[in-house]
Design an enzyme around this catalytic site. Structure first.
Site, mmCIF file in Angstrom:
data_model
loop_
_atom_site.group_PDB
_atom_site.id
_atom_site.type_symbol
_atom_site.label_atom_id
_atom_site.label_comp_id
_atom_site.label_asym_id
_atom_site.label_seq_id
_atom_site.Cartn_x
_atom_site.Cartn_y
_atom_site.Cartn_z
ATOM 1 N N GLU A 62 0.819 -1.215 0.000
ATOM 2 C CA GLU A 62 0.000 0.000 0.000
ATOM 3 C C GLU A 62 0.849 1.261 0.000
ATOM 4 O O GLU A 62 0.446 2.291 -0.541
ATOM 5 C CB GLU A 62 -0.961 0.010 1.187
ATOM 6 C CG GLU A 62 -2.088 -1.015 1.097
ATOM 7 C CD GLU A 62 -1.699 -2.398 1.609
ATOM 8 O OE1 GLU A 62 -0.495 -2.636 1.896
ATOM 9 O OE2 GLU A 62 -2.595 -3.265 1.718
ATOM 10 N N PHE A 124 -11.533 -7.543 14.160
ATOM 11 C CA PHE A 124 -10.466 -8.038 13.295
ATOM 12 C C PHE A 124 -10.110 -6.979 12.244
ATOM 13 O O PHE A 124 -10.980 -6.462 11.560
ATOM 14 C CB PHE A 124 -10.910 -9.332 12.615
ATOM 15 C CG PHE A 124 -9.877 -9.849 11.647
ATOM 16 C CD1 PHE A 124 -8.627 -10.283 12.104
ATOM 17 C CD2 PHE A 124 -10.127 -9.881 10.288
ATOM 18 C CE1 PHE A 124 -7.671 -10.751 11.218
ATOM 19 C CE2 PHE A 124 -9.162 -10.350 9.390
ATOM 20 C CZ PHE A 124 -7.935 -10.786 9.865
ATOM 21 N N GLN A 125 -8.842 -6.686 12.165
ATOM 22 C CA GLN A 125 -8.301 -5.715 11.199
ATOM 23 C C GLN A 125 -8.905 -4.321 11.351
ATOM 24 O O GLN A 125 -9.022 -3.584 10.379
ATOM 25 C CB GLN A 125 -8.460 -6.213 9.759
ATOM 26 C CG GLN A 125 -7.583 -7.431 9.488
ATOM 27 C CD GLN A 125 -7.416 -7.731 8.017
ATOM 28 O OE1 GLN A 125 -8.312 -7.496 7.220
ATOM 29 N NE2 GLN A 125 -6.251 -8.243 7.651
ATOM 30 N N LYS A 174 -17.623 -1.250 5.983
ATOM 31 C CA LYS A 174 -18.041 -2.260 5.005
ATOM 32 C C LYS A 174 -19.552 -2.253 4.774
ATOM 33 O O LYS A 174 -20.015 -2.404 3.643
ATOM 34 C CB LYS A 174 -17.581 -3.642 5.468
ATOM 35 C CG LYS A 174 -17.695 -4.699 4.395
ATOM 36 C CD LYS A 174 -16.955 -5.970 4.774
ATOM 37 C CE LYS A 174 -17.082 -7.013 3.659
ATOM 38 N NZ LYS A 174 -16.313 -8.228 3.983
ATOM 39 N N MET A 473 23.960 8.707 2.818
ATOM 40 C CA MET A 473 23.784 10.006 3.468
ATOM 41 C C MET A 473 24.024 9.904 4.970
ATOM 42 O O MET A 473 24.623 10.799 5.574
ATOM 43 C CB MET A 473 22.378 10.543 3.184
ATOM 44 C CG MET A 473 22.165 11.975 3.636
ATOM 45 S SD MET A 473 23.383 13.095 2.893
ATOM 46 C CE MET A 473 22.424 13.808 1.564
#
Ligand SMILES: Cc1ncc(C[n+]2csc(CCOP(=O)(O)OP(=O)(O)O)c2C)c(N)n1
Lengths: 582, 199
Positions: A62, A124-125, A174, A473
């Site tokens: 993502e 969940f999630q 959802k 760097m």
């Protein structure tokens, strides 16, 4: 049922929230969405199959989707769209949103979430993504009523694009995606006009410019769409122009008035001109600390005119004498109309002398390699970079004749940005070469996006890895400020064979390890009809100079890479300490 | 640097979820200090009003206002230091009493026009409304008897309604008023003392 994907006028009862979302995006002319599916956004992905005119690009992470959307937006100036599922999908977008926030990139992020009745229960999630992204979005929403969904999405797009652009997130539970939708899909908002600067502020600015003996213009990322007007302004007044890291391309590099980039790795001419200027006209910038160096040593003799859309940026860091709030385009136009060209032979001579002190990398190393690559770019090519030494070298050495050809992570300095951003930009402009320069470190943060190149058969992305076997760097700072204690920056032993890695994704690979091999390798790489990867293996210890040590003023800049000696770190440390005491 | 003092801001906001979080998070992230905060609904449905007391110099407050103005939920901000206003705070103070002190405590409360809202055997609870000065004075008067608990609502403020007093900018919808040009161009106040030639 007439819903064959072509028809977006809703019919009572035959639309879901998910379809209403796609219809709204399509209505806004959104042609491409970068994303990754998951449980809590499955209805949206299901509805996608009814909207073939919107292309969904499946990235491999993502974060890649967010940066690709940013690359799209930075190249085109249009909004980029990314999408993710709830919880881990949404949190993976976070870095990209923070990046877009700091670089003022118009971005729309759509996330799915658990069903409304589960929100707040640690389901969940489930992650409170609107809470998490509160400080790194311009605004965000949770859709609580399906009938509100298209209105919210339209408003989110308007907020992302208007004023100072930025990211907006819309979180859709959802059940809302699945709910029947009965309302109208609203027409897109007209793009609001940017506010015109007040006549008094323009008059005051003109007054200062008329009296200026050592004026300088500094143009930032907010000036990219006013490039033509700023060019006319500078030429009409005969004032030299500095472009910040984000403003590169706002003024043509080939113009004799161009002085380069200011700040920590800025040019001698830019930093010196700022330090000596009596009037500094800043346009579309926010005086980032990487630009100003020590604030009380920044433009110490100058009266500051600051043209900026975002009122909160005026006076935030640097005291402004003449605030000009409004659109950069209009301001530049008005300031051009009042132009009174004045001969300033001494200032000009001084500037010419500083410009003569440009550093060109002569010996084979990261700088040499970056220069060899950027010298081969055409004016239309888009150049992206990742974050590190190669980024600063590219910013110093590349020449841009037009805006929106330079894409990098300026404000957040996000490693892993380069490849996905170049893919996004390349997909936005398939006819244009999209070149990305990355370090061996940062490339590995999003290297999996090579799969995206393969999957969509993208042919115009050219990846160049400057492989110095170090987190370069960080190594440079350890060398200068930590007595060469190279703590956790050595990658050499564990780097993959980048050519083989590319090969695994069907991306042709080329390699150069010496100055002699480089030209032919670049040729072969650029002329490959497919997207291709070039690895340039360079010596380990090369620094980026000029450099202004953190905490020092711009006039305390170190111009060239000093002979490697312990003296240097002592000298730079002294400068930094003196600065922090002051 | 101008002096550090308290500034009273009224912020009219859309009454939407998280709006309080958005505002306080902005103050927190940017390091502005909120001394008091009170929120309530207004005469317009869907619009809430906050009174925030921020302490800082003029520059800090202007910056806070401009950052707040960027929030989508913020409709209008009134900086009360630019006009005439009335402000009030409500405080509940529970004071310890003994049979000996009882009368004296009541007398002081009466002098302050404070109401008794609860009577206990060992304590009286008072309600005081007023501006900051009055409340501070009340608390100081009661302190010797023993203050058991206090709770303050935080200040609330409104622009004075005697119309002549309301400057146009208070209800002006346009550009932020925090952007007045500096009239005199002086050298930057923190002019670097010397510019060593390192170039
Ligand atoms: C996500 C992230 N983590 C850490 C850093 C800190 N950081 C800045 S530059 C850099 C080294 C980059 O190394 P490399 O990608 O090899 O490029 P080079 O500097 O060698 O050109 C690091 C670790 C960062 N900017 N972003």
């Amino acid at each position: 049922m007439a819903d064959n994907g072509k028809q977006h006028a809703p019919h009572r009862g035959d639309m879901t929230g998910a379809k209403a979302l796609w219809a709204t995006l399509a209505n806004h002319g959104i042609s491409t969405v970068f994303g990754y599916p998951g449980g809590a956004i499955m209805p949206v992905y299901d509805a996608l199959t009814f909207y073939p005119e919107v292309r969904h690009v499946l990235t491999r992470h993502e974060q890649g989707a967010a940066h690709a959307a940013e690359g799209w937006a930075k190249a085109t100036g249009e909004i980029g769209v990314c999408m993710a599922t709830s919880g881990p999908g949404a949190t993976n977008l976070v870095t990209g949103l923070a990046d877009a926030m700091l670089d003022s990139v118009p971005l729309l992020a759509i996330t799915g979430n658990v069903a409304s009745h589960l929100m707040g229960t640690d389901a969940f999630q489930e992650a409170d993504i609107t809470g998490i992204t509160l400080p790194i979005t311009k605004h965000n929403y949770v859709v609580r009523d399906v009938e509100e969904l298209p209105r919210i999405v339209a408003e989110a797009i308007r907020i992302a694009r208007s004023g100072r652009p930025g990211p907006v997130l819309v979180d859709i539970p959802k059940d809302i995606q699945l709910a029947a939708f009965h309302s109208e899909i609203p027409a897109p908002h007209a793009r609001p006009e940017a506010p015109a600067p007040s006549p008094e502020s323009i008059e005051r600015a003109l007054e200062l410019l008329r009296g200026a003996r050592k004026p300088v213009i500094m143009a930032g990322g907010g000036s990219l769409d006013a490039s033509a007007e700023i060019t006319a302004l500078a030429r009409a007044w005969d004032i030299p122009v500095i472009t910040t890291l984000m403003g590169l391309g706002a003024f043509p590099s080939s113009d004799p008035l161009w002085l380069g980039m200011p700040g920590m790795h800025g040019s001698v001419a830019a930093n010196r001109a700022i330090s000596e200027a009596d009037v500094l006209l800043g346009i579309g910038l926010r005086f980032d600390d990487r630009v100003t160096g020590r604030v009380n040593g920044f433009a110490p003799n100058a009266a500051i005119i600051h043209v900026e859309l975002d009122a909160a940026e005026i006076g935030k860091i640097i005291r402004t004498h003449v605030p000009v709030r409004g659109d950069a385009k209009q301001a530049a136009l008005l300031l051009t109309q009042g132009a009174e060209p004045t001969a300033r032979p001494e200032w000009q001579a001084q500037i010419e002398e500083w410009k003569g002190r440009t550093v060109t990398p002569e010996t084979y190393g990261a700088g040499y390699a970056v220069k060899a690559v950027v010298d081969r770019l055409r004016p239309d090519d888009i150049l992206s970079s990742d974050v590190g030494q190669h980024q600063m070298l590219a910013a110093q050495l590349a020449r841009f004749e037009k805006p929106r050809r330079w894409i990098n992570s300026g404000g957040l300095g996000t490693m892993g940005f380069g490849l996905p951003a170049a893919i996004g930009a390349g997909m936005a402009e398939p006819g244009v070469r999209s070149v990305v320069i990355a370090g061996d470190g940062g490339f590995q943060m999003t290297a999996q996006e090579l799969a995206t190149l393969k999957m969509y058969d993208v042919r115009n992305v050219k990846i160049c890895i400057i492989n110095n076997s170090f987190l370069g760097m960080v190594r440079q700072w350890q060398e200068l400020f930590h007595e060469k204690r190279y703590s956790e920056v050595w990658l050499g032993d564990s780097n993959p064979d980048f050519i083989k890695l590319a090969d695994a994704y069907d991306v042709p690979g080329y390699r150069a390890t010496t100055a002699e091999e480089l030209p032919a390798a670049i040729d072969a790489w650029l002329s490959d009809p497919k997207s291709a990867l070039l690895e340039v293996v360079v010596p380990h210890e090369h620094g980026v100079f000029p450099m202004v040590p953190a905490g020092a003023a711009l006039f305390e800049m170190i111009e060239t890479e000093p002979a490697k000696s312990p003296d240097l770190s002592a000298q730079m440390q002294d400068a930094a300490e003196e600065a922090s005491e002051a | 640097m101008t002096e550090v003092r308290d500034h009273l801001l009224s912020i009219l906001v859309r009454d939407e979820p998280r709006v309080l979080t958005r505002i306080t998070a902005l103050f927190g992230r940017r390091g502005y200090n909120i001394k008091s905060l009170s929120v309530g609904s207004t005469e317009h449905p869907g619009v809430s009003r906050m009174t925030i007391v921020v302490s800082g110099d003029r520059g800090v407050v202007e910056q806070a206002i401009r950052q707040l103005e960027k929030l989508h939920d913020v409709i209008k901000i009134i900086d009360h230091s630019l006009e005439k206003y009335v402000d009030r705070e409500l405080v509940l103070v529970k004071v310890a009493i003994t049979p000996e002190s009882r009368v004296e405590v009541r007398q002081i409360a009466e002098d302050f026009r404070s109401r008794i809202v609860d009577v206990g055997r060992h304590a009286l609870t008072f309600e005081v409304t007023g501006d900051e000065g009055k409340i501070t004075a009340f608390i100081e008067q009661m302190r010797p008897f023993g203050i058991l608990e206090t709770m303050r609502t935080g200040r609330i403020a409104l622009t004075r309604g005697s119309n002549a007093d309301i400057p146009a900018h208070v209800y002006h919808e346009g550009e932020t008023q925090a952007l007045q040009p500096t009239l005199e161009v002086q050298p930057r106040e923190e002019r670097a003392r010397h510019v060593p030639n390192l170039f």
